[in-house]
Motif scaffolding. Structure first.
Motif, PDB file in Angstrom:
ATOM      1  N   VAL A 271       0.836  -1.204   0.000  1.00 32.10           N
ATOM      2  CA  VAL A 271       0.000   0.000   0.000  1.00 32.10           C
ATOM      3  C   VAL A 271       0.870   1.252   0.000  1.00 32.10           C
ATOM      4  O   VAL A 271       0.618   2.191  -0.760  1.00 32.10           O
ATOM      5  CB  VAL A 271      -0.961  -0.004   1.212  1.00 32.10           C
ATOM      6  N   ASP A 272       1.895   1.272   0.835  1.00 29.82           N
ATOM      7  CA  ASP A 272       2.769   2.442   0.946  1.00 29.82           C
ATOM      8  C   ASP A 272       3.520   2.755  -0.338  1.00 29.82           C
ATOM      9  O   ASP A 272       3.949   3.884  -0.552  1.00 29.82           O
ATOM     10  CB  ASP A 272       3.790   2.258   2.078  1.00 29.82           C
ATOM     11  N   HIS A 273       3.706   1.735  -1.189  1.00 27.74           N
ATOM     12  CA  HIS A 273       4.511   1.914  -2.397  1.00 27.74           C
ATOM     13  C   HIS A 273       3.723   1.713  -3.686  1.00 27.74           C
ATOM     14  O   HIS A 273       4.302   1.621  -4.771  1.00 27.74           O
ATOM     15  CB  HIS A 273       5.729   0.984  -2.343  1.00 27.74           C
ATOM     16  N   ASN A 274       2.386   1.623  -3.558  1.00 32.32           N
ATOM     17  CA  ASN A 274       1.512   1.531  -4.720  1.00 32.32           C
ATOM     18  C   ASN A 274       1.846   0.343  -5.626  1.00 32.32           C
ATOM     19  O   ASN A 274       1.905   0.464  -6.848  1.00 32.32           O
ATOM     20  CB  ASN A 274       1.539   2.848  -5.517  1.00 32.32           C
ATOM     21  N   ILE A 275       2.108  -0.791  -4.998  1.00 29.14           N
ATOM     22  CA  ILE A 275       2.346  -2.023  -5.750  1.00 29.14           C
ATOM     23  C   ILE A 275       1.443  -3.114  -5.188  1.00 29.14           C
ATOM     24  O   ILE A 275       0.912  -2.996  -4.090  1.00 29.14           O
ATOM     25  CB  ILE A 275       3.833  -2.476  -5.721  1.00 29.14           C
ATOM     26  N   ASP A 276       1.283  -4.186  -5.937  1.00 32.76           N
ATOM     27  CA  ASP A 276       0.441  -5.293  -5.525  1.00 32.76           C
ATOM     28  C   ASP A 276       1.135  -6.111  -4.433  1.00 32.76           C
ATOM     29  O   ASP A 276       2.356  -6.264  -4.456  1.00 32.76           O
ATOM     30  CB  ASP A 276       0.158  -6.175  -6.750  1.00 32.76           C
ATOM     31  N   GLU A 277       0.355  -6.638  -3.520  1.00 33.61           N
ATOM     32  CA  GLU A 277       0.928  -7.466  -2.453  1.00 33.61           C
ATOM     33  C   GLU A 277       1.619  -8.711  -3.011  1.00 33.61           C
ATOM     34  O   GLU A 277       2.628  -9.171  -2.480  1.00 33.61           O
ATOM     35  CB  GLU A 277      -0.148  -7.869  -1.443  1.00 33.61           C
ATOM     36  N   LYS A 278       1.101  -9.236  -4.112  1.00 33.99           N
ATOM     37  CA  LYS A 278       1.744 -10.389  -4.760  1.00 33.99           C
ATOM     38  C   LYS A 278       3.161 -10.040  -5.193  1.00 33.99           C
ATOM     39  O   LYS A 278       4.077 -10.859  -5.073  1.00 33.99           O
ATOM     40  CB  LYS A 278       0.922 -10.834  -5.967  1.00 33.99           C
ATOM     41  N   THR A 279       3.372  -8.825  -5.646  1.00 35.69           N
ATOM     42  CA  THR A 279       4.707  -8.376  -6.040  1.00 35.69           C
ATOM     43  C   THR A 279       5.637  -8.362  -4.832  1.00 35.69           C
ATOM     44  O   THR A 279       6.794  -8.778  -4.921  1.00 35.69           O
ATOM     45  CB  THR A 279       4.637  -6.975  -6.684  1.00 35.69           C
ATOM     46  N   VAL A 280       5.136  -7.914  -3.697  1.00 39.09           N
ATOM     47  CA  VAL A 280       5.944  -7.901  -2.477  1.00 39.09           C
ATOM     48  C   VAL A 280       6.321  -9.324  -2.083  1.00 39.09           C
ATOM     49  O   VAL A 280       7.471  -9.595  -1.725  1.00 39.09           O
ATOM     50  CB  VAL A 280       5.213  -7.183  -1.315  1.00 39.09           C
ATOM     51  N   ARG A 281       5.378 -10.247  -2.175  1.00 35.98           N
ATOM     52  CA  ARG A 281       5.682 -11.657  -1.864  1.00 35.98           C
ATOM     53  C   ARG A 281       6.745 -12.204  -2.811  1.00 35.98           C
ATOM     54  O   ARG A 281       7.638 -12.943  -2.388  1.00 35.98           O
ATOM     55  CB  ARG A 281       4.418 -12.512  -1.943  1.00 35.98           C
ATOM     56  N   ARG A 282       6.661 -11.825  -4.079  1.00 35.05           N
ATOM     57  CA  ARG A 282       7.656 -12.290  -5.053  1.00 35.05           C
ATOM     58  C   ARG A 282       9.031 -11.712  -4.741  1.00 35.05           C
ATOM     59  O   ARG A 282      10.039 -12.409  -4.842  1.00 35.05           O
ATOM     60  CB  ARG A 282       7.220 -11.956  -6.473  1.00 35.05           C
ATOM     61  N   ILE A 283       9.080 -10.433  -4.366  1.00 33.98           N
ATOM     62  CA  ILE A 283      10.354  -9.822  -3.985  1.00 33.98           C
ATOM     63  C   ILE A 283      10.940 -10.572  -2.797  1.00 33.98           C
ATOM     64  O   ILE A 283      12.133 -10.854  -2.746  1.00 33.98           O
ATOM     65  CB  ILE A 283      10.173  -8.322  -3.647  1.00 33.98           C
ATOM     66  N   ARG A 284      10.101 -10.919  -1.860  1.00 36.64           N
ATOM     67  CA  ARG A 284      10.543 -11.577  -0.621  1.00 36.64           C
ATOM     68  C   ARG A 284      10.958 -13.030  -0.847  1.00 36.64           C
ATOM     69  O   ARG A 284      11.939 -13.488  -0.267  1.00 36.64           O
ATOM     70  CB  ARG A 284       9.415 -11.521   0.401  1.00 36.64           C
ATOM     71  N   GLU A 285      10.236 -13.753  -1.720  1.00 40.45           N
ATOM     72  CA  GLU A 285      10.383 -15.208  -1.761  1.00 40.45           C
ATOM     73  C   GLU A 285      10.892 -15.808  -3.069  1.00 40.45           C
ATOM     74  O   GLU A 285      11.455 -16.891  -3.060  1.00 40.45           O
ATOM     75  CB  GLU A 285       9.027 -15.853  -1.437  1.00 40.45           C
ATOM     76  N   ASP A 286      10.687 -15.143  -4.196  1.00 41.38           N
ATOM     77  CA  ASP A 286      10.977 -15.731  -5.510  1.00 41.38           C
ATOM     78  C   ASP A 286      12.410 -15.415  -5.939  1.00 41.38           C
ATOM     79  O   ASP A 286      12.733 -14.272  -6.255  1.00 41.38           O
ATOM     80  CB  ASP A 286       9.980 -15.203  -6.534  1.00 41.38           C
ATOM     81  N   GLU A 287      13.251 -16.420  -5.969  1.00 40.19           N
ATOM     82  CA  GLU A 287      14.670 -16.253  -6.310  1.00 40.19           C
ATOM     83  C   GLU A 287      14.892 -15.947  -7.792  1.00 40.19           C
ATOM     84  O   GLU A 287      15.997 -15.583  -8.185  1.00 40.19           O
ATOM     85  CB  GLU A 287      15.463 -17.508  -5.928  1.00 40.19           C
ATOM     86  N   THR A 288      13.851 -16.096  -8.616  1.00 36.46           N
ATOM     87  CA  THR A 288      13.996 -15.836 -10.051  1.00 36.46           C
ATOM     88  C   THR A 288      13.175 -14.623 -10.494  1.00 36.46           C
ATOM     89  O   THR A 288      13.044 -14.373 -11.691  1.00 36.46           O
ATOM     90  CB  THR A 288      13.565 -17.066 -10.878  1.00 36.46           C
ATOM     91  N   TYR A 289      12.641 -13.873  -9.558  1.00 37.23           N
ATOM     92  CA  TYR A 289      11.774 -12.731  -9.886  1.00 37.23           C
ATOM     93  C   TYR A 289      12.529 -11.673 -10.677  1.00 37.23           C
ATOM     94  O   TYR A 289      13.621 -11.251 -10.305  1.00 37.23           O
ATOM     95  CB  TYR A 289      11.205 -12.120  -8.603  1.00 37.23           C
ATOM     96  N   GLN A 290      11.924 -11.248 -11.796  1.00 36.21           N
ATOM     97  CA  GLN A 290      12.470 -10.189 -12.642  1.00 36.21           C
ATOM     98  C   GLN A 290      11.667  -8.926 -12.359  1.00 36.21           C
ATOM     99  O   GLN A 290      10.546  -8.765 -12.845  1.00 36.21           O
ATOM    100  CB  GLN A 290      12.336 -10.574 -14.127  1.00 36.21           C
ATOM    101  N   ILE A 291      12.216  -8.025 -11.574  1.00 38.31           N
ATOM    102  CA  ILE A 291      11.507  -6.816 -11.182  1.00 38.31           C
ATOM    103  C   ILE A 291      11.405  -5.850 -12.358  1.00 38.31           C
ATOM    104  O   ILE A 291      12.356  -5.703 -13.135  1.00 38.31           O
ATOM    105  CB  ILE A 291      12.181  -6.160  -9.955  1.00 38.31           C
ATOM    106  N   SER A 292      10.260  -5.220 -12.493  1.00 34.83           N
ATOM    107  CA  SER A 292      10.064  -4.280 -13.602  1.00 34.83           C
ATOM    108  C   SER A 292      10.532  -2.882 -13.210  1.00 34.83           C
ATOM    109  O   SER A 292      10.585  -2.537 -12.027  1.00 34.83           O
ATOM    110  CB  SER A 292       8.581  -4.228 -13.997  1.00 34.83           C
TER     111      SER A 292
END
Length: 73
Positions: A28-49
């Motif tokens: 909410v504080d950064h105007n992104i989806d919570e799923k994106t936050v989970r991916r940042i936290r947990e997904d070792e292959t996440y390609q951030i946009s």
């Protein structure tokens, strides 16, 4: 490119997401989806946009240049 992506994701995860310890609030504080936050936290292959990086920087009141200097890129 993959190495730079990992540095960015790990920086955001380690410096901001994990210390906050609240995925919903970070999203909410950064105007992104919570799923994106989970991916940042947990997904070792996440390609951030670039859009996600820009939104996080806006939420932190940082320029992209300052952010990339902080990350070391």
């Amino acid at each position: 490119m993959t190495e730079a992506n990992r540095k960015i994701v790990e920086f955001i995860r380690d410096e901001w997401v994990i210390p906050m310890n609240n995925n919903s609030k970070f999203a909410v504080d950064h105007n992104i989806d919570e799923k994106t936050v989970r991916r940042i936290r947990e997904d070792e292959t996440y390609q951030i946009s670039l859009l996600t990086i820009m939104r996080i920087c806006h939420g932190k009141n940082l320029t992209l240049a300052t952010f990339f200097k902080m990350v070391g890129i």
